[in-house]
Write a protein that holds these residues in place. Structure first.
Motif, PDB file in Angstrom:
ATOM      1  N   ASP A   1      -0.258   5.989 -13.613  1.00  0.00           N
ATOM      2  CA  ASP A   1      -0.994   6.833 -12.670  1.00  0.00           C
ATOM      3  C   ASP A   1      -0.306   6.749 -11.300  1.00  0.00           C
ATOM      4  O   ASP A   1       0.067   5.668 -10.854  1.00  0.00           O
ATOM      5  CB  ASP A   1      -2.440   6.321 -12.572  1.00  0.00           C
ATOM      6  CG  ASP A   1      -3.275   7.225 -11.694  1.00  0.00           C
ATOM      7  OD1 ASP A   1      -4.051   8.004 -12.241  1.00  0.00           O
ATOM      8  OD2 ASP A   1      -3.126   7.162 -10.442  1.00  0.00           O
ATOM      9  N   ILE A   2      -0.158   7.890 -10.645  1.00  0.00           N
ATOM     10  CA  ILE A   2       0.567   7.923  -9.359  1.00  0.00           C
ATOM     11  C   ILE A   2      -0.124   7.027  -8.314  1.00  0.00           C
ATOM     12  O   ILE A   2       0.535   6.444  -7.451  1.00  0.00           O
ATOM     13  CB  ILE A   2       0.734   9.390  -8.871  1.00  0.00           C
ATOM     14  CG1 ILE A   2       1.766   9.481  -7.754  1.00  0.00           C
ATOM     15  CG2 ILE A   2      -0.583  10.001  -8.427  1.00  0.00           C
ATOM     16  CD1 ILE A   2       3.174   9.425  -8.211  1.00  0.00           C
ATOM     17  N   TYR A   3      -1.444   6.886  -8.434  1.00  0.00           N
ATOM     18  CA  TYR A   3      -2.151   6.029  -7.466  1.00  0.00           C
ATOM     19  C   TYR A   3      -1.885   4.549  -7.732  1.00  0.00           C
ATOM     20  O   TYR A   3      -1.864   3.748  -6.797  1.00  0.00           O
ATOM     21  CB  TYR A   3      -3.658   6.369  -7.447  1.00  0.00           C
ATOM     22  CG  TYR A   3      -3.879   7.652  -6.665  1.00  0.00           C
ATOM     23  CD1 TYR A   3      -4.179   7.617  -5.314  1.00  0.00           C
ATOM     24  CD2 TYR A   3      -3.696   8.897  -7.267  1.00  0.00           C
ATOM     25  CE1 TYR A   3      -4.318   8.794  -4.577  1.00  0.00           C
ATOM     26  CE2 TYR A   3      -3.820  10.069  -6.550  1.00  0.00           C
ATOM     27  CZ  TYR A   3      -4.133  10.023  -5.205  1.00  0.00           C
ATOM     28  OH  TYR A   3      -4.248  11.174  -4.473  1.00  0.00           O
ATOM     29  N   ASP A   4      -1.645   4.184  -8.997  1.00  0.00           N
ATOM     30  CA  ASP A   4      -1.242   2.796  -9.295  1.00  0.00           C
ATOM     31  C   ASP A   4       0.147   2.536  -8.716  1.00  0.00           C
ATOM     32  O   ASP A   4       0.418   1.476  -8.140  1.00  0.00           O
ATOM     33  CB  ASP A   4      -1.210   2.555 -10.810  1.00  0.00           C
ATOM     34  CG  ASP A   4      -2.611   2.513 -11.390  1.00  0.00           C
ATOM     35  OD1 ASP A   4      -3.555   2.270 -10.611  1.00  0.00           O
ATOM     36  OD2 ASP A   4      -2.756   2.754 -12.606  1.00  0.00           O
ATOM     37  N   ILE A   5       1.026   3.521  -8.879  1.00  0.00           N
ATOM     38  CA  ILE A   5       2.384   3.373  -8.313  1.00  0.00           C
ATOM     39  C   ILE A   5       2.269   3.248  -6.797  1.00  0.00           C
ATOM     40  O   ILE A   5       2.914   2.397  -6.176  1.00  0.00           O
ATOM     41  CB  ILE A   5       3.270   4.578  -8.711  1.00  0.00           C
ATOM     42  CG1 ILE A   5       3.464   4.597 -10.235  1.00  0.00           C
ATOM     43  CG2 ILE A   5       4.608   4.530  -7.989  1.00  0.00           C
ATOM     44  CD1 ILE A   5       4.158   5.850 -10.770  1.00  0.00           C
ATOM     45  N   GLY A   6       1.411   4.082  -6.195  1.00  0.00           N
ATOM     46  CA  GLY A   6       1.221   4.043  -4.741  1.00  0.00           C
ATOM     47  C   GLY A   6       0.756   2.675  -4.274  1.00  0.00           C
ATOM     48  O   GLY A   6       1.249   2.151  -3.266  1.00  0.00           O
ATOM     49  N   ARG A   7      -0.171   2.087  -5.021  1.00  0.00           N
ATOM     50  CA  ARG A   7      -0.674   0.757  -4.620  1.00  0.00           C
ATOM     51  C   ARG A   7       0.444  -0.277  -4.680  1.00  0.00           C
ATOM     52  O   ARG A   7       0.580  -1.106  -3.787  1.00  0.00           O
ATOM     53  CB  ARG A   7      -1.841   0.335  -5.531  1.00  0.00           C
ATOM     54  CG  ARG A   7      -3.213   0.541  -4.872  1.00  0.00           C
ATOM     55  CD  ARG A   7      -4.328  -0.023  -5.704  1.00  0.00           C
ATOM     56  NE  ARG A   7      -4.416   0.586  -7.019  1.00  0.00           N
ATOM     57  CZ  ARG A   7      -4.915   1.803  -7.242  1.00  0.00           C
ATOM     58  NH1 ARG A   7      -5.391   2.522  -6.241  1.00  0.00           N
ATOM     59  NH2 ARG A   7      -4.951   2.300  -8.463  1.00  0.00           N
ATOM     60  N   GLU A   8       1.248  -0.207  -5.728  1.00  0.00           N
ATOM     61  CA  GLU A   8       2.311  -1.219  -5.842  1.00  0.00           C
ATOM     62  C   GLU A   8       3.383  -1.015  -4.764  1.00  0.00           C
ATOM     63  O   GLU A   8       3.893  -1.983  -4.193  1.00  0.00           O
ATOM     64  CB  GLU A   8       2.933  -1.177  -7.250  1.00  0.00           C
ATOM     65  CG  GLU A   8       3.773  -2.419  -7.497  1.00  0.00           C
ATOM     66  CD  GLU A   8       4.331  -2.496  -8.917  1.00  0.00           C
ATOM     67  OE1 GLU A   8       3.715  -1.947  -9.854  1.00  0.00           O
ATOM     68  OE2 GLU A   8       5.400  -3.121  -9.061  1.00  0.00           O
ATOM     69  N   VAL A   9       3.692   0.242  -4.480  1.00  0.00           N
ATOM     70  CA  VAL A   9       4.653   0.515  -3.396  1.00  0.00           C
ATOM     71  C   VAL A   9       4.084  -0.010  -2.069  1.00  0.00           C
ATOM     72  O   VAL A   9       4.791  -0.636  -1.271  1.00  0.00           O
ATOM     73  CB  VAL A   9       4.979   2.024  -3.322  1.00  0.00           C
ATOM     74  CG1 VAL A   9       5.641   2.389  -1.992  1.00  0.00           C
ATOM     75  CG2 VAL A   9       5.886   2.422  -4.481  1.00  0.00           C
ATOM     76  N   ALA A  10       2.778   0.207  -1.847  1.00  0.00           N
ATOM     77  CA  ALA A  10       2.159  -0.287  -0.606  1.00  0.00           C
ATOM     78  C   ALA A  10       2.260  -1.810  -0.529  1.00  0.00           C
ATOM     79  O   ALA A  10       2.575  -2.368   0.529  1.00  0.00           O
ATOM     80  CB  ALA A  10       0.697   0.156  -0.531  1.00  0.00           C
ATOM     81  N   GLU A  11       2.048  -2.476  -1.667  1.00  0.00           N
ATOM     82  CA  GLU A  11       2.144  -3.950  -1.647  1.00  0.00           C
ATOM     83  C   GLU A  11       3.566  -4.386  -1.331  1.00  0.00           C
ATOM     84  O   GLU A  11       3.791  -5.306  -0.548  1.00  0.00           O
ATOM     85  CB  GLU A  11       1.686  -4.523  -3.001  1.00  0.00           C
ATOM     86  CG  GLU A  11       0.168  -4.525  -3.124  1.00  0.00           C
ATOM     87  CD  GLU A  11      -0.334  -4.643  -4.556  1.00  0.00           C
ATOM     88  OE1 GLU A  11       0.455  -5.033  -5.438  1.00  0.00           O
ATOM     89  OE2 GLU A  11      -1.523  -4.326  -4.779  1.00  0.00           O
ATOM     90  N   LYS A  12       4.543  -3.704  -1.940  1.00  0.00           N
ATOM     91  CA  LYS A  12       5.946  -4.059  -1.651  1.00  0.00           C
ATOM     92  C   LYS A  12       6.259  -3.803  -0.179  1.00  0.00           C
ATOM     93  O   LYS A  12       6.991  -4.562   0.455  1.00  0.00           O
ATOM     94  CB  LYS A  12       6.902  -3.239  -2.520  1.00  0.00           C
ATOM     95  CG  LYS A  12       6.791  -3.581  -3.987  1.00  0.00           C
ATOM     96  CD  LYS A  12       8.133  -3.976  -4.546  1.00  0.00           C
ATOM     97  CE  LYS A  12       7.968  -4.302  -6.024  1.00  0.00           C
ATOM     98  NZ  LYS A  12       8.881  -5.262  -6.539  1.00  0.00           N
ATOM     99  N   GLY A  13       5.711  -2.716   0.349  1.00  0.00           N
ATOM    100  CA  GLY A  13       5.937  -2.413   1.766  1.00  0.00           C
ATOM    101  C   GLY A  13       5.331  -3.489   2.647  1.00  0.00           C
ATOM    102  O   GLY A  13       5.948  -3.930   3.623  1.00  0.00           O
ATOM    103  N   LEU A  14       4.140  -3.928   2.281  1.00  0.00           N
ATOM    104  CA  LEU A  14       3.485  -4.963   3.093  1.00  0.00           C
ATOM    105  C   LEU A  14       4.245  -6.283   3.025  1.00  0.00           C
ATOM    106  O   LEU A  14       4.238  -7.066   3.986  1.00  0.00           O
ATOM    107  CB  LEU A  14       2.028  -5.138   2.641  1.00  0.00           C
ATOM    108  CG  LEU A  14       1.119  -3.969   3.055  1.00  0.00           C
ATOM    109  CD1 LEU A  14      -0.188  -3.973   2.274  1.00  0.00           C
ATOM    110  CD2 LEU A  14       0.832  -3.994   4.555  1.00  0.00           C
ATOM    111  N   GLU A  15       4.947  -6.517   1.913  1.00  0.00           N
ATOM    112  CA  GLU A  15       5.769  -7.742   1.820  1.00  0.00           C
ATOM    113  C   GLU A  15       6.878  -7.747   2.874  1.00  0.00           C
ATOM    114  O   GLU A  15       7.364  -8.799   3.269  1.00  0.00           O
ATOM    115  CB  GLU A  15       6.441  -7.827   0.442  1.00  0.00           C
ATOM    116  CG  GLU A  15       5.526  -8.313  -0.659  1.00  0.00           C
ATOM    117  CD  GLU A  15       6.200  -8.160  -2.029  1.00  0.00           C
ATOM    118  OE1 GLU A  15       7.419  -7.895  -2.085  1.00  0.00           O
ATOM    119  OE2 GLU A  15       5.470  -8.286  -3.029  1.00  0.00           O
TER     120      GLU A  15
END
Ligand code: SF4
Ligand code: MSK
Length: 636
Positions: free
Chosen positions: A142-156
Motif C-alpha cells: 500500500d502506498i501509505y505503508d511505503i509513505g510511512r516507512e519513507v517518513a521513518e527513514k527520513g526521520l532517521e
C-alpha cells in the motif's frame, strides 16, 4: 510583437509603502521603518561579530585596548563562533520544518486531511532509500505503508547514531569525493547542530578553520539534508509544483471579499486553510452573509508554496508583512513559522484584523493561538475561515486603502518543470529529452551566458527590493537566466519579471531561449527551503555537461539577505562549489581571518566563496565578470 508591458518600478512600490506607513501614523501604529530608525546606529561590536556572550564572565567585546575576552578568546575565535551559531540556527530552522513535514507524511491517510498526492515521487524516493515496494510474498505494498516507512527513514536522518546522511550522495562523484576528503560530509542533522553548539560553548574551539569546517558540514546537513527533505516530502504530500499563472503585490487584496492572509513557511497549515476556504460549506456560509467570496492570499514563503501548487495569489514579501495589515482590509492573518514579525500582534489591534499563530515554534504574545496538528487540521482550518468571514462585518471602510499595484506572474518551476520545458528546445544539437543537455548546449553556444540563483530576504539596511531589481534587470540584459526563490522571487513577481513578456527586457539570446522554452526569464523555484532544488539543478547541469560543479557558469546571489537561514544557505551553496554574491556583509568583519576564510579560505576547500558588495551595481558587475571568467576557463 513590441514590448508593451508596464513593469512596476521600485519607486511605484515605494509610493505604496509610503502611503501605507502614513496610515500607520494616522492610527498611531508603529512600523519597522520607525523601529529601524530607533535602532540606529547599530552596535559595532555586534555588527562586526566581536561580542561574545557565550558565558557569564562576559559579555566580552574586542577592542584594540582589550584584544581578548576574559578566557583569552580573540576576535577571530569570537567571530567564528558567532558565525557557526548562525549557521546552526539556520540549519535548525529549515530542518525542523522538514521534521514536521515528515511527521505529517507519517500520519497521512487515504481518508485523512493529508494524503499522498505525488505517488511517483514517493516511489522514486523509496527506491533511492531501499524501501521495499512489494511485500515478502510479492504483492504491491500500500502506498501509505511505503509513505510511512519513507517518513521513518527520513526521520532517521536527524539523529542516526552511526553512518552518514543519505542525500549528499545525490551529488556528482567529484563533490562526494571532496566532501569525504575534507571530512565535511554530514553525519546526521541534529548531530551536526549539536556538535556546532558544543564546539562554540565556552572553553572549546577557538580555531576559525575548525569552526568554518563545521559550518560547512552543518550547512550541507541543511541544503543536502533538512531543506532537501522538506522540499521532497512537501512535494510528495501536496504535489510537485506545476506552472500556474497568478498575481502578486498588495493589489491582490479585494475590497468586496474576505481577505485571509497566510504567512510564514510551512505549507501544512496554509494548505488546510486553502482547502477549507474552497469548501462548499464555507463558500455557502460566506454567501449567506452577503459577501462575494473568500480571498486567500500569501505572504513571504508560504505565498511561494501555495502559489506554486494552487495558483494562490501573493500579497508580498518580508518587509510588506505590516503593509498588508495597514491596508485595513485583512480580516485575518494566519501565520505558521519563521520570518514573522512579533510586531504584527500589536499592529493588528489597530485594525479589525485577527492575528492567529499556529505553531509551538512561533508563539507571539497578543496573538490568538490555535495549535495546528494533522489530526485536527480541517476542523481548525474551517473554524478559522468561519471566524475570518464573521470578522468581515467589523471592517471599517473608512480605514481601508488597498494599493492598486499588482502584476501577473507565471510561477512553479521546480527542476521537473525546467526539464520538461527544456525539451521544447529544438534548435540545439541535442536530442536527449529529460536532461539539462539543451541548457548546457545553449550555455556552450553563448546564447545563454550562464545562470544566477537570486535568493533571500529584504533588509532595512538597504533600500528594500532595489538591489534585487537592479541586479535581476542587468543579468537579463546580459543573457543570464535567473532562477529565484523566497522574497527575491516575490520582488520579481511584483515587478512583473515573472511574466513571459519580460523576455523583452532580455538580451537576444535569453529572449530566444524564453521563446523556445515558453518561460519567463526569471524562473520561480519556490520558497527558501527550495534552494535545495537549485542545488539539484546545478548538480544536474554539471553532470550532463561532464564538468565539475566549480566549473559551470552558475552562481548564487543574495542581495538583501537578513536571516540566519540565509547564512546556512550561503554556506551550503559554497559547499556545493558555487560562488555566492552577497549584498549584505556577514557579521564577521571584526576578524581579518574570518573575512579571509569566507571570501578565499572556503574557495580553497570547496571551490566556492563569497564575493561581497553593498552596491548592487558593483555586485552585478562582479557576477557577470565571474560568469565570464568561468566561461573562459572552460574555453567557451
Ligand atoms: Fe568572554 Fe570567553 Fe566567556 Fe566569551 S567565552 S563571554 S570571550 S570569557
Ligand atoms: S521568507 S528567510 S525573509 S527569503 Fe522565506 Fe523571505 Fe528570507 Fe524569510
Amino acid at each position: 510583437m513590441a514590448d508593451v508591458r508596464k513593469f512596476t518600478t521600485i519607486e511605484e512600490m515605494e509610493a505604496d509603502t509610503k502611503a501605507l506607513v502614513q496610515r500607520a501614523c494616522d492610527v498611531c501604529a508603529e512600523t519597522w521603518q520607525d523601529r529601524a530608525e530607533m535602532q540606529k546606529n547599530h552596535c559595532k561590536f555586534g555588527e562586526t561579530g566581536v561580542c561574545c556572550r557565550n558565558c557569564s564572565m562576559g559579555p566580552c567585546r574586542i577592542t584594540p585596548k582589550a584584544p581578548r575576552g576574559i578566557c583569552g578568546a580573540d576576535e577571530h575565535a569570537i567571530a567564528a563562533r558567532n558565525y557557526l551559531r548562525s549557521i546552526s540556527a539556520g540549519t535548525s530552522s529549515h530542518s525542523d520544518h522538514a521534521r514536521e513535514i515528515l511527521h505529517v507524511l507519517h500520519s497521512a491517510k487515504r481518508d485523512g486531511a493529508y494524503q499522498i498526492r505525488d505517488e511517483q515521487k514517493l516511489i522514486r524516493l523509496a527506491v533511492e532509500w531501499d524501501v521495499a515496494l512489494r511485500t515478502a510474498d510479492g504483492a504491491e505494498r500500500d502506498i501509505y505503508d511505503i509513505g510511512r516507512e519513507v517518513a521513518e527513514k527520513g526521520l532517521e536522518e536527524f539523529g542516526k547514531a552511526f553512518g552518514e546522511m543519505r542525500f549528499p550522495s545525490r551529488a556528482i562523484q567529484e563533490r562526494q569525493d571532496l566532501w569525504h576528503k575534507e571530512d565535511i560530509w554530514p553525519r546526521a542533522i541534529d548531530r551536526e547542530v549539536v556538535t556546532a553548539m558544543h564546539m562554540t560553548h565556552m572553553g572549546n574551539s577557538a580555531d576559525p578553520e575548525a569552526l568554518i569546517r563545521q559550518g560547512l558540514r552543518t550547512s550541507i546537513a541543511n541544503g543536502w539534508g533538512g531543506s532537501m527533505l522538506g522540499t521532497e516530502i512537501t512535494d510528495i504530500l501536496f504535489g510537485t509544483p506545476t506552472v500556474w499563472t497568478t498575481e502578486g503585490n498588495l493589489g491582490v487584496l479585494e475590497h468586496d471579499m474576505v481577505n485571509l492572509v497566510v504567512h510564514g513557511h510551512d505549507p501544512v497549515f496554509s494548505e488546510a486553510l486553502v482547502m477549507a476556504a474552497e469548501s462548499k460549506e464555507m463558500v455557502d456560509y460566506c454567501k449567506s452573509k452577503g459577501i462575494k467570496g473568500i480571498n486567500v492570499v500569501g505572504l513571504c514563503c508560504t505565498a511561494n508554496e501555495i502559489a506554486m501548487r494552487h495558483g494562490v495569489r501573493m500579497a508580498g514579501n518580508f518587509l510588506q508583512q505590516e503593509n498588508a495589515i495597514l491596508t485595513g482590509a485583512v480580516e485575518m492573518m494566519c501565520v505558521d513559522i519563521q520570518c514573522i514579525f512579533p510586531a504584527l500582534a500589536q499592529l493588528s489591534k489597530c485594525f479589525h484584523t485577527k492575528f492567529v499563530t499556529s505553531s509551538p515554534i512561533a508563539r507571539i504574545p497578543g496573538s490568538d493561538y490555535v495549535e495546528f496538528k494533522p489530526e485536527n487540521a480541517m476542523e481548525n482550518a474551517t473554524q478559522l475561515v468561519r471566524a475570518a468571514i464573521d470578522n468581515y462585518e467589523n471592517r471599517n471602510p473608512e480605514r481601508v486603502w488597498i494599493p492598486a499595484t499588482k502584476q501577473t506572474a507565471t510561477v512553479g518551476y521546480p527542476t521537473e518543470q525546467i526539464i520538461r520545458h527544456l525539451d521544447n528546445i529544438t534548435n540545439s544539437n541535442v536530442d536527449e529529452l529529460g536532461s539539462y543537455k539543451p541548457a548546457v548546449e545553449a550555455i556552450k553556444a553563448g546564447v545563454l551566458r550562464g545562470a544566477v540563483a537570486i535568493v533571500g530576504c529584504n533588509n532595512p539596511r538597504v533600500r528594500p527590493d532595489y538591489s534585487h531589481y537592479e541586479i535581476i534587470k542587468e543579468l537579463l540584459k546580459n543573457d543570464i537566466l535567473v532562477v529565484a526563490t523566497g522574497c527575491a522571487a516575490q520582488l520579481a513577481t511584483k515587478a512583473g519579471l515573472l511574466n513571459k513578456e519580460a523576455r523583452y527586457q532580455c538580451g537576444d539570446g535569453l529572449k530566444r531561449v524564453c521563446e523556445l522554452m515558453d518561460i519567463p526569464p526569471v524562473l520561480h523555484m519556490g520558497a527558501c527551503v527550495d534552494i535545495s532544488r537549485m542545488m539539484l539543478l546545478a548538480n544536474g547541469i554539471a553532470r550532463d555537461w561532464g564538468v565539475k560543479l566549480t566549473e559551470i557558469p552558475v552562481v548564487g546571489c543574495a542581495p538583501e539577505w537578513m536571516s540566519e537561514k540565509a547564512v546556512s544557505i550561503a554556506n551550503y551553496v559554497v559547499s556545493t562549489g558555487l560562488d555566492v554574491y552577497l549584498g549584505i556583509e556577514p557579521q564577521v568583519s571584526g576578524s581579518t581571518q574570518m573575512m579571509e576564510w569566507i571570501t578565499e579560505g572556503t574557495r580553497k576547500l570547496t571551490g566556492g566563496g563569497f564575493i561581497i558588495s553593498t552596491d548592487p551595481h558593483v555586485l552585478v558587475k562582479n557576477i557577470i565578470d565571474g560568469i565570464e571568467a568561468k566561461r573562459e576557463a572552460l574555453g567557451i
